[in-house]
Write a protein that holds these residues in place. Structure first.
Motif, PDB file in Angstrom:
ATOM      1  N   TRP A  19      49.001  30.949  41.511  1.00  0.00           N
ATOM      2  CA  TRP A  19      47.697  30.601  42.198  1.00  0.00           C
ATOM      3  C   TRP A  19      47.657  31.570  43.216  1.00  0.00           C
ATOM      4  O   TRP A  19      46.292  31.908  43.709  1.00  0.00           O
ATOM      5  CB  TRP A  19      47.666  29.264  42.793  1.00  0.00           C
ATOM      6  CG  TRP A  19      47.418  28.118  41.941  1.00  0.00           C
ATOM      7  CD1 TRP A  19      48.143  27.151  41.399  1.00  0.00           C
ATOM      8  CD2 TRP A  19      46.119  27.551  41.282  1.00  0.00           C
ATOM      9  NE1 TRP A  19      47.785  26.253  40.581  1.00  0.00           N
ATOM     10  CE2 TRP A  19      46.405  26.614  40.497  1.00  0.00           C
ATOM     11  CE3 TRP A  19      45.049  28.101  41.531  1.00  0.00           C
ATOM     12  CZ2 TRP A  19      45.197  26.004  39.712  1.00  0.00           C
ATOM     13  CZ3 TRP A  19      43.973  27.644  40.516  1.00  0.00           C
ATOM     14  CH2 TRP A  19      44.240  26.492  39.869  1.00  0.00           C
ATOM     15  N   PHE A  20      48.601  32.373  43.532  1.00  0.00           N
ATOM     16  CA  PHE A  20      48.526  33.119  44.951  1.00  0.00           C
ATOM     17  C   PHE A  20      49.157  34.274  44.638  1.00  0.00           C
ATOM     18  O   PHE A  20      50.180  34.265  44.225  1.00  0.00           O
ATOM     19  CB  PHE A  20      49.165  32.357  45.916  1.00  0.00           C
ATOM     20  CG  PHE A  20      48.684  32.793  47.607  1.00  0.00           C
ATOM     21  CD1 PHE A  20      47.682  32.250  48.003  1.00  0.00           C
ATOM     22  CD2 PHE A  20      49.323  33.983  48.061  1.00  0.00           C
ATOM     23  CE1 PHE A  20      47.273  32.790  49.372  1.00  0.00           C
ATOM     24  CE2 PHE A  20      49.003  34.437  49.339  1.00  0.00           C
ATOM     25  CZ  PHE A  20      47.830  33.734  50.049  1.00  0.00           C
ATOM     26  N   GLY A  21      48.408  35.552  45.023  1.00  0.00           N
ATOM     27  CA  GLY A  21      49.262  36.908  44.790  1.00  0.00           C
ATOM     28  C   GLY A  21      48.584  37.614  45.884  1.00  0.00           C
ATOM     29  O   GLY A  21      47.951  37.578  46.714  1.00  0.00           O
ATOM     30  N   LEU A  22      49.412  38.988  45.879  1.00  0.00           N
ATOM     31  CA  LEU A  22      48.777  40.194  46.705  1.00  0.00           C
ATOM     32  C   LEU A  22      48.013  41.098  45.831  1.00  0.00           C
ATOM     33  O   LEU A  22      48.456  41.629  44.793  1.00  0.00           O
ATOM     34  CB  LEU A  22      50.356  41.089  47.142  1.00  0.00           C
ATOM     35  CG  LEU A  22      50.162  42.252  48.071  1.00  0.00           C
ATOM     36  CD1 LEU A  22      49.535  41.565  49.312  1.00  0.00           C
ATOM     37  CD2 LEU A  22      51.173  42.981  47.931  1.00  0.00           C
ATOM     38  N   GLY A  23      46.856  41.480  46.581  1.00  0.00           N
ATOM     39  CA  GLY A  23      46.129  42.332  45.991  1.00  0.00           C
ATOM     40  C   GLY A  23      46.341  43.794  46.791  1.00  0.00           C
ATOM     41  O   GLY A  23      46.727  43.861  47.920  1.00  0.00           O
ATOM     42  N   VAL A  24      46.163  44.907  46.067  1.00  0.00           N
ATOM     43  CA  VAL A  24      46.330  46.155  46.680  1.00  0.00           C
ATOM     44  C   VAL A  24      45.329  47.115  46.540  1.00  0.00           C
ATOM     45  O   VAL A  24      45.411  48.482  46.494  1.00  0.00           O
ATOM     46  CB  VAL A  24      47.682  46.883  45.965  1.00  0.00           C
ATOM     47  CG1 VAL A  24      49.165  46.114  46.421  1.00  0.00           C
ATOM     48  CG2 VAL A  24      47.766  46.933  44.537  1.00  0.00           C
ATOM     49  N   PHE A  25      44.144  46.875  46.439  1.00  0.00           N
ATOM     50  CA  PHE A  25      42.754  47.413  46.663  1.00  0.00           C
ATOM     51  C   PHE A  25      42.849  48.531  47.881  1.00  0.00           C
ATOM     52  O   PHE A  25      43.155  47.686  48.989  1.00  0.00           O
ATOM     53  CB  PHE A  25      41.664  46.356  46.771  1.00  0.00           C
ATOM     54  CG  PHE A  25      40.319  47.323  46.741  1.00  0.00           C
ATOM     55  CD1 PHE A  25      39.778  48.253  45.976  1.00  0.00           C
ATOM     56  CD2 PHE A  25      39.750  46.887  47.952  1.00  0.00           C
ATOM     57  CE1 PHE A  25      38.868  48.715  46.101  1.00  0.00           C
ATOM     58  CE2 PHE A  25      38.392  47.647  47.940  1.00  0.00           C
ATOM     59  CZ  PHE A  25      37.936  48.672  47.345  1.00  0.00           C
ATOM     60  N   GLN A  26      42.579  49.667  47.910  1.00  0.00           N
ATOM     61  CA  GLN A  26      42.475  50.263  49.040  1.00  0.00           C
ATOM     62  C   GLN A  26      43.875  50.603  49.783  1.00  0.00           C
ATOM     63  O   GLN A  26      44.066  50.963  51.018  1.00  0.00           O
ATOM     64  CB  GLN A  26      41.396  50.250  50.080  1.00  0.00           C
ATOM     65  CG  GLN A  26      39.947  50.476  49.242  1.00  0.00           C
ATOM     66  CD  GLN A  26      38.835  50.016  50.305  1.00  0.00           C
ATOM     67  OE1 GLN A  26      39.163  49.104  51.248  1.00  0.00           O
ATOM     68  NE2 GLN A  26      37.677  50.680  50.082  1.00  0.00           N
ATOM     69  N   ASP A  49      48.394  42.057  41.958  1.00  0.00           N
ATOM     70  CA  ASP A  49      47.225  42.690  41.343  1.00  0.00           C
ATOM     71  C   ASP A  49      46.824  44.137  41.762  1.00  0.00           C
ATOM     72  O   ASP A  49      46.664  44.624  42.931  1.00  0.00           O
ATOM     73  CB  ASP A  49      46.193  41.889  41.756  1.00  0.00           C
ATOM     74  CG  ASP A  49      44.812  42.059  41.060  1.00  0.00           C
ATOM     75  OD1 ASP A  49      44.299  41.575  40.188  1.00  0.00           O
ATOM     76  OD2 ASP A  49      44.127  43.247  41.468  1.00  0.00           O
ATOM     77  N   THR A  50      46.664  45.054  40.757  1.00  0.00           N
ATOM     78  CA  THR A  50      46.574  46.349  40.873  1.00  0.00           C
ATOM     79  C   THR A  50      45.422  46.719  40.193  1.00  0.00           C
ATOM     80  O   THR A  50      44.903  45.833  39.302  1.00  0.00           O
ATOM     81  CB  THR A  50      47.498  47.442  40.887  1.00  0.00           C
ATOM     82  OG1 THR A  50      47.113  48.720  41.397  1.00  0.00           O
ATOM     83  CG2 THR A  50      48.353  47.338  39.553  1.00  0.00           C
ATOM     84  N   ALA A  51      44.939  48.155  39.865  1.00  0.00           N
ATOM     85  CA  ALA A  51      44.059  48.701  38.882  1.00  0.00           C
ATOM     86  C   ALA A  51      44.217  50.006  38.876  1.00  0.00           C
ATOM     87  O   ALA A  51      44.610  50.867  39.640  1.00  0.00           O
ATOM     88  CB  ALA A  51      42.525  48.437  39.418  1.00  0.00           C
ATOM     89  N   ALA A  52      43.779  50.631  37.881  1.00  0.00           N
ATOM     90  CA  ALA A  52      43.755  51.930  37.484  1.00  0.00           C
ATOM     91  C   ALA A  52      43.119  52.742  38.510  1.00  0.00           C
ATOM     92  O   ALA A  52      43.723  53.771  39.005  1.00  0.00           O
ATOM     93  CB  ALA A  52      43.190  52.399  36.032  1.00  0.00           C
ATOM     94  N   PRO A 233      44.787  37.715  48.406  1.00  0.00           N
ATOM     95  CA  PRO A 233      44.346  38.443  49.679  1.00  0.00           C
ATOM     96  C   PRO A 233      45.417  39.890  49.602  1.00  0.00           C
ATOM     97  O   PRO A 233      46.463  39.858  49.235  1.00  0.00           O
ATOM     98  CB  PRO A 233      44.781  37.640  50.801  1.00  0.00           C
ATOM     99  CG  PRO A 233      45.869  36.608  50.016  1.00  0.00           C
ATOM    100  CD  PRO A 233      45.314  36.567  48.620  1.00  0.00           C
ATOM    101  N   LYS A 234      44.762  40.665  50.297  1.00  0.00           N
ATOM    102  CA  LYS A 234      45.358  42.036  50.540  1.00  0.00           C
ATOM    103  C   LYS A 234      45.787  42.338  52.103  1.00  0.00           C
ATOM    104  O   LYS A 234      45.146  41.793  52.963  1.00  0.00           O
ATOM    105  CB  LYS A 234      44.384  43.245  50.228  1.00  0.00           C
ATOM    106  CG  LYS A 234      44.820  44.609  50.620  1.00  0.00           C
ATOM    107  CD  LYS A 234      43.579  45.247  51.095  1.00  0.00           C
ATOM    108  CE  LYS A 234      43.888  46.727  51.935  1.00  0.00           C
ATOM    109  NZ  LYS A 234      42.785  47.370  52.270  1.00  0.00           N
ATOM    110  N   SER A 235      46.870  42.905  52.141  1.00  0.00           N
ATOM    111  CA  SER A 235      47.134  43.162  53.246  1.00  0.00           C
ATOM    112  C   SER A 235      48.357  44.316  53.273  1.00  0.00           C
ATOM    113  O   SER A 235      49.102  44.382  52.478  1.00  0.00           O
ATOM    114  CB  SER A 235      47.842  42.177  54.490  1.00  0.00           C
ATOM    115  OG  SER A 235      48.262  42.441  55.675  1.00  0.00           O
TER     116      SER A 235
END
Length: 279
Positions: A19-26, A49-52, A233-235
C-alpha cells in the motif's frame, strides 16, 4: 485497516502490492537516489517506484543490489516513456529498463501517459500483455489515464490493467475515476499525494494533525490509505522518509475523512493527460 509498511493490496491478478512505497521522481541519479532508496529499504519499505524518464533507474538498481534484501521481498515499478510507445518500441524500452535496473523481472510496469495525440496506447498495451504473459512482469498497468482512455483501452485489451497511477491529493480527488477503477478492479495509486507540499499548511488538515499528534503530511498519507489508494511519497531526506512511513498507529474518523474530502477542487499541479504529449 492498513497496519504496516508491509501491508499489501491484492491486485486483480492475485499479485500482492504494498500500500505504501517510495517514489523517486526528480531524484538525481547516483548518490542522491541510491541513498534515498537504501534509507527507505533499511526502514522497512518494500515498494520503490521509478520511471525511464526519471533517468535514475541505474541508481535505484544499485541501491536494491547493495541493500542485500532478497529480490522476491521487493516490489519494483517502472514506467514506459511517451517516445517509446508502440509495440516493438515498448518491448525494446522494457529491456533497457530491466538492464538499467539490473533485474530479471519487474513487479509492475506502467504506460506513463496516454498521449492521445499519438494514439499508440492500445498497440503499446498489446506489448505489455506479451511481456506479462512471458513472465517478465508480475503486473501491468497505466498511469495518468482518465476514464475515457481506460474505456477505449478496454475495448481491445485482453488483460484489464491492474493499476492506474494518477495525480491524487485532497485538492484533486478524481472521484468518478476512482469509482470507475473500483468497478473494474483496477487499483488506484497516487503520485504527488502531498501536492508537492502545497497543502501542508492547510488549516483543516493542520487542525486534524494537531488532534492526532501527527504532521499534516502524515494525515494526508493516512487519508490516502483509508481511501484505499496506494501512495508513494517522495523524499531525499532520511528523517522525512521515516516520518512519511509513520502512519500506521492512528486512524482518521469518518468526520475527519469527510472534512478532508470537502477540500476537493479538482485542481491539478501536473499536466492534463488529454493534452500532454511531451516526447
Amino acid at each position: 485497516m492498513v497496519k504496516s509498511l508491509q501491508s499489501t493490496t491484492t491486485l486483480n491478478n492475485g499479485v500482492e502490492m504494498p500500500w505504501f512505497g517510495l517514489g523517486v521522481f526528480q531524484v538525481e541519479d547516483g548518490e542522491e537516489v541510491i541513498n534515498s532508496v537504501k534509507w527507505a529499504l533499511e526502514h522497512g519499505y518494500k515498494s520503490i517506484d521509478t520511471a525511464a524518464v526519471y533517468k535514475n533507474e541505474e541508481g535505484v538498481g544499485q541501491a536494491i543490489k547493495e541493500s542485500g534484501i532478497p529480490r522476491e521481498e521487493l516490489f519494483i515499478t517502472s514506467k514506459l516513456w511517451n517516445k517509446d510507445q508502440g509495440y516493438e518500441e515498448t518491448l525494446q524500452a522494457f529491456e533497457t529498463t530491466l538492464q538499467k535496473l539490473g533485474l530479471d523481472y519487474l513487479d509492475l510496469y506502467l504506460i506513463h501517459w496516454p498521449v492521445p495525440k499519438q494514439n499508440k496506447y492500445k498497440e503499446t498495451w498489446k506489448a505489455m500483455e506479451k511481456l506479462y504473459q512471458d513472465g517478465k512482469i508480475r503486473a501491468i498497468g497505466v498511469s495518468n489515464f482518465k476514464e475515457h482512455h481506460l474505456e477505449d483501452l478496454l475495448t481491445e485489451a485482453k488483460i484489464v490493467p491492474m493499476v492506474n497511477q494518477v495525480e491524487f491529493h485532497p485538492h484533486l480527488q478524481q472521484k468518478s475515476l476512482h469509482e470507475f477503477c473500483k468497478k473494474h478492479n483496477i487499483q488506484l495509486e497516487a503520485w504527488s499525494p502531498l501536492k508537492q507540499g502545497q497543502i501542508l499548511s492547510d488549516e483543516t488538515i493542520t487542525k486534524i494533525a494537531k488532534h492526532h499528534g501527527k504532521s499534516t503530511a502524515q494525515v494526508i498519507l493516512r487519508w490516502d490509505l483509508q481511501k484505499e489508494v496506494v501512495t508513494i511519497p517522495k523524499s531525499v531526506k532520511q528523517h522525512r522518509i521515516h516520518e512519511n512511513a509513520d502512519v500506521f498507529d492512528f486512524e482518521l474518523s469518518e468526520e475527519e475523512m469527510k472534512l478532508i474530502a470537502d477540500l476537493n477542487k479538482e485542481e491539478r499541479i501536473g499536466p492534463d493527460p488529454d493534452d500532454f504529449d511531451k516526447r
